[in-house]
Design an enzyme around this catalytic site. Structure first.
Site, PDB file in Angstrom:
ATOM      1  N   LYS A  98       0.828  -1.216   0.000  1.00  0.00           N
ATOM      2  CA  LYS A  98       0.000   0.000   0.000  1.00  0.00           C
ATOM      3  C   LYS A  98       0.860   1.263   0.000  1.00  0.00           C
ATOM      4  CE  LYS A  98      -2.084  -1.067   3.875  1.00  0.00           C
ATOM      5  NZ  LYS A  98      -1.365  -2.318   4.186  1.00  0.00           N
ATOM      6  N   ARG A 113      -9.984   0.824   8.578  1.00  0.00           N
ATOM      7  CA  ARG A 113      -9.556  -0.543   8.861  1.00  0.00           C
ATOM      8  C   ARG A 113     -10.632  -1.347   9.569  1.00  0.00           C
ATOM      9  NH1 ARG A 113      -3.626   0.484   8.840  1.00  0.00           N
ATOM     10  NH2 ARG A 113      -2.564  -1.509   9.035  1.00  0.00           N
ATOM     11  N   ARG A 149      10.851  -1.202  11.312  1.00  0.00           N
ATOM     12  CA  ARG A 149       9.785  -0.814  12.233  1.00  0.00           C
ATOM     13  C   ARG A 149       9.713  -1.796  13.394  1.00  0.00           C
ATOM     14  NH1 ARG A 149       4.588   0.096   8.402  1.00  0.00           N
ATOM     15  NH2 ARG A 149       3.679  -1.071  10.121  1.00  0.00           N
ATOM     16  N   ARG A 195      -0.753  -9.066  13.074  1.00  0.00           N
ATOM     17  CA  ARG A 195      -1.358  -8.008  12.252  1.00  0.00           C
ATOM     18  C   ARG A 195      -2.122  -8.605  11.071  1.00  0.00           C
ATOM     19  NH1 ARG A 195       3.910  -5.180  11.125  1.00  0.00           N
ATOM     20  NH2 ARG A 195       2.769  -3.965   9.585  1.00  0.00           N
TER      21      ARG A 195
HETATM   22  P1  ADP Z   1       0.899  -1.595   7.336  1.00  0.00           P
HETATM   23  O1  ADP Z   1       1.366  -0.618   6.285  1.00  0.00           O
HETATM   24  O2  ADP Z   1       1.934  -2.655   7.599  1.00  0.00           O
HETATM   25  O3  ADP Z   1      -0.458  -2.145   7.027  1.00  0.00           O
HETATM   26  P2  ADP Z   1       0.392   0.728   9.018  1.00  0.00           P
HETATM   27  O4  ADP Z   1       1.599   1.565   8.966  1.00  0.00           O
HETATM   28  O5  ADP Z   1      -0.763   1.123   8.136  1.00  0.00           O
HETATM   29  O6  ADP Z   1       0.810  -0.784   8.706  1.00  0.00           O
HETATM   30  O7  ADP Z   1      -0.155   0.606  10.505  1.00  0.00           O
HETATM   31  C1  ADP Z   1       0.698   0.248  11.573  1.00  0.00           C
HETATM   32  C2  ADP Z   1      -0.132   0.114  12.836  1.00  0.00           C
HETATM   33  O8  ADP Z   1      -0.757   1.374  13.137  1.00  0.00           O
HETATM   34  C3  ADP Z   1      -1.283  -0.878  12.777  1.00  0.00           C
HETATM   35  O9  ADP Z   1      -0.856  -2.207  13.060  1.00  0.00           O
HETATM   36  C4  ADP Z   1      -2.213  -0.331  13.855  1.00  0.00           C
HETATM   37  O10 ADP Z   1      -1.751  -0.643  15.156  1.00  0.00           O
HETATM   38  C5  ADP Z   1      -2.046   1.187  13.675  1.00  0.00           C
HETATM   39  N1  ADP Z   1      -3.044   1.741  12.736  1.00  0.00           N
HETATM   40  C6  ADP Z   1      -2.787   2.366  11.557  1.00  0.00           C
HETATM   41  N2  ADP Z   1      -3.917   2.745  10.953  1.00  0.00           N
HETATM   42  C7  ADP Z   1      -4.935   2.351  11.775  1.00  0.00           C
HETATM   43  C8  ADP Z   1      -6.356   2.424  11.705  1.00  0.00           C
HETATM   44  N3  ADP Z   1      -6.964   2.985  10.645  1.00  0.00           N
HETATM   45  N4  ADP Z   1      -7.067   1.920  12.740  1.00  0.00           N
HETATM   46  C9  ADP Z   1      -6.473   1.364  13.801  1.00  0.00           C
HETATM   47  N5  ADP Z   1      -5.145   1.226  13.925  1.00  0.00           N
HETATM   48  C10 ADP Z   1      -4.371   1.714  12.926  1.00  0.00           C
HETATM   49  P1  ADP Z   2       2.113  -1.853   3.206  1.00  0.00           P
HETATM   50  O1  ADP Z   2       2.055  -0.348   3.238  1.00  0.00           O
HETATM   51  O2  ADP Z   2       0.922  -2.453   2.511  1.00  0.00           O
HETATM   52  O3  ADP Z   2       2.334  -2.468   4.545  1.00  0.00           O
HETATM   53  P2  ADP Z   2       4.681  -1.489   1.835  1.00  0.00           P
HETATM   54  O4  ADP Z   2       4.365  -0.657   0.638  1.00  0.00           O
HETATM   55  O5  ADP Z   2       5.378  -0.845   2.964  1.00  0.00           O
HETATM   56  O6  ADP Z   2       3.356  -2.287   2.312  1.00  0.00           O
HETATM   57  O7  ADP Z   2       5.527  -2.753   1.304  1.00  0.00           O
HETATM   58  C1  ADP Z   2       5.988  -3.775   2.201  1.00  0.00           C
HETATM   59  C2  ADP Z   2       7.390  -4.200   1.787  1.00  0.00           C
HETATM   60  O8  ADP Z   2       7.343  -4.897   0.538  1.00  0.00           O
HETATM   61  C3  ADP Z   2       8.361  -3.036   1.573  1.00  0.00           C
HETATM   62  O9  ADP Z   2       9.622  -3.430   2.016  1.00  0.00           O
HETATM   63  C4  ADP Z   2       8.327  -2.797   0.059  1.00  0.00           C
HETATM   64  O10 ADP Z   2       9.567  -2.277  -0.422  1.00  0.00           O
HETATM   65  C5  ADP Z   2       8.076  -4.204  -0.474  1.00  0.00           C
HETATM   66  N1  ADP Z   2       7.207  -4.207  -1.666  1.00  0.00           N
HETATM   67  C6  ADP Z   2       6.139  -3.404  -1.923  1.00  0.00           C
HETATM   68  N2  ADP Z   2       5.559  -3.748  -3.099  1.00  0.00           N
HETATM   69  C7  ADP Z   2       6.258  -4.805  -3.584  1.00  0.00           C
HETATM   70  C8  ADP Z   2       6.131  -5.615  -4.781  1.00  0.00           C
HETATM   71  N3  ADP Z   2       5.155  -5.410  -5.661  1.00  0.00           N
HETATM   72  N4  ADP Z   2       7.027  -6.608  -4.946  1.00  0.00           N
HETATM   73  C9  ADP Z   2       8.010  -6.836  -4.031  1.00  0.00           C
HETATM   74  N5  ADP Z   2       8.178  -6.111  -2.897  1.00  0.00           N
HETATM   75  C10 ADP Z   2       7.311  -5.096  -2.675  1.00  0.00           C
END
Ligand code: ADP
Ligand code: ADP
Length: 214
Positions: free
Chosen positions: A13, A88, A160, A171
């Site tokens: 994302k 979410r 992170r 998660r």
């Molecule tokens: P990822 O990109 O791996 O999905 P995020 O950076 O979006 O993770 O979120 C990290 C953490 O922040 C989540 O595991 C949750 O604890 C919190 N968080 C982020 N957005 C929300 C939301 N919309 N509602 C509740 N918790 C959230």
């Molecule tokens: P999210 O916000 O959904 O948690 P991220 O965009 O942070 O996901 O991506 C998670 C990890 O996977 C990062 O280390 C990113 O560089 C890698 N990544 C993202 N998209 C791809 C893809 N299409 N193929 C391989 N690795 C990816």
């Protein structure tokens, strides 16, 4: 363009969000980034959010919804916005609908990026971020030019706190229980754009842009 990015942790994302907001000149609103910034600054919100984030659990709706509502009223959202990681829960989605209708606005699309759990875990564990500019890398799939350093800032990259295997697994479960129901919620509104998150980063971006411009 008013967009939501949906998908499990590690789906890509944030990576797609950076490219989409650049192309459409809209703000990237990541609730995860907002919480991490608050943790870094040591605010009360950051302290509360960290308790949940470190366990891989969702931060309570009431803490998240007010931040997003407030953010959507800022001037830079007049051309639209990209919400990443919000909503979410169904409760958050309903709150977003209410807020947007009170502003006379509607979402254009909900981009749903998916990949299976094995890929998600490998992606999240190998993720590295730059705390200066927020850029995201992957040690194997999207490495920086110089190991451990941000391409733009030349500053050190970090893992992170919640990108460790056990927390990532929690998660992913939390996503299936609390967030996946949103796919149906938005499907019923005809807003879902399903994207295969296992494809290369650039291919995914091109598919998204093509679909948005149809
Ligand atoms: P990822 O990109 O791996 O999905 P995020 O950076 O979006 O993770 O979120 C990290 C953490 O922040 C989540 O595991 C949750 O604890 C919190 N968080 C982020 N957005 C929300 C939301 N919309 N509602 C509740 N918790 C959230
Ligand atoms: P999210 O916000 O959904 O948690 P991220 O965009 O942070 O996901 O991506 C998670 C990890 O996977 C990062 O280390 C990113 O560089 C890698 N990544 C993202 N998209 C791809 C893809 N299409 N193929 C391989 N690795 C990816």
């Amino acid at each position: 363009m008013r967009l939501v990015l949906l998908g499990p942790p590690g789906a890509g994302k944030g990576t797609q969000a950076s490219a989409i907001v650049k192309k459409y000149n809209i703000p990237h609103i990541s609730t995860g980034d907002i919480f991490r910034a608050n943790i870094k600054e040591g605010t009360e919100l950051g302290k509360k959010a960290k308790e949940y984030m470190d366990k891989g659990l969702l931060v309570p709706d009431e803490l998240v919804v007010s931040i997003v509502k407030d953010r959507l009223t800022k001037d830079d959202c007049t051309n639209g916005f990209l919400l990443d990681g919000f909503p979410r829960t169904v409760n958050q989605a309903e709150a977003l609908d209410t807020e947007l209708s009170s502003m006379g606005l509607k979402l254009n699309k909900v981009i749903n990026i998916d990949a299976d759990s094995k890929i998600l875990i490998e992606r999240a564990i190998g993720r590295r971020i730059c705390k200066e500019c927020g850029a995201t890398y992957h040690i194997k799939f999207n490495p920086p030019k110089v190991e451990g350093k941000c391409d733009k800032e030349n500053s050190p990259l970090f893992q992170r706190d919640d990108d460790v295997e056990e927390t990532v697994a929690t998660r992913i479960n939390v996503y299936f229980e609390q967030t996946q129901p949103l796919i149906d919620y938005y499907q019923q509104k005809g807003l879902i754009l399903n994207i295969d998150g296992t494809k290369p980063i650039d291919d995914i971006f091109n598919t998204i842009v093509e679909a948005l411009e149809k």
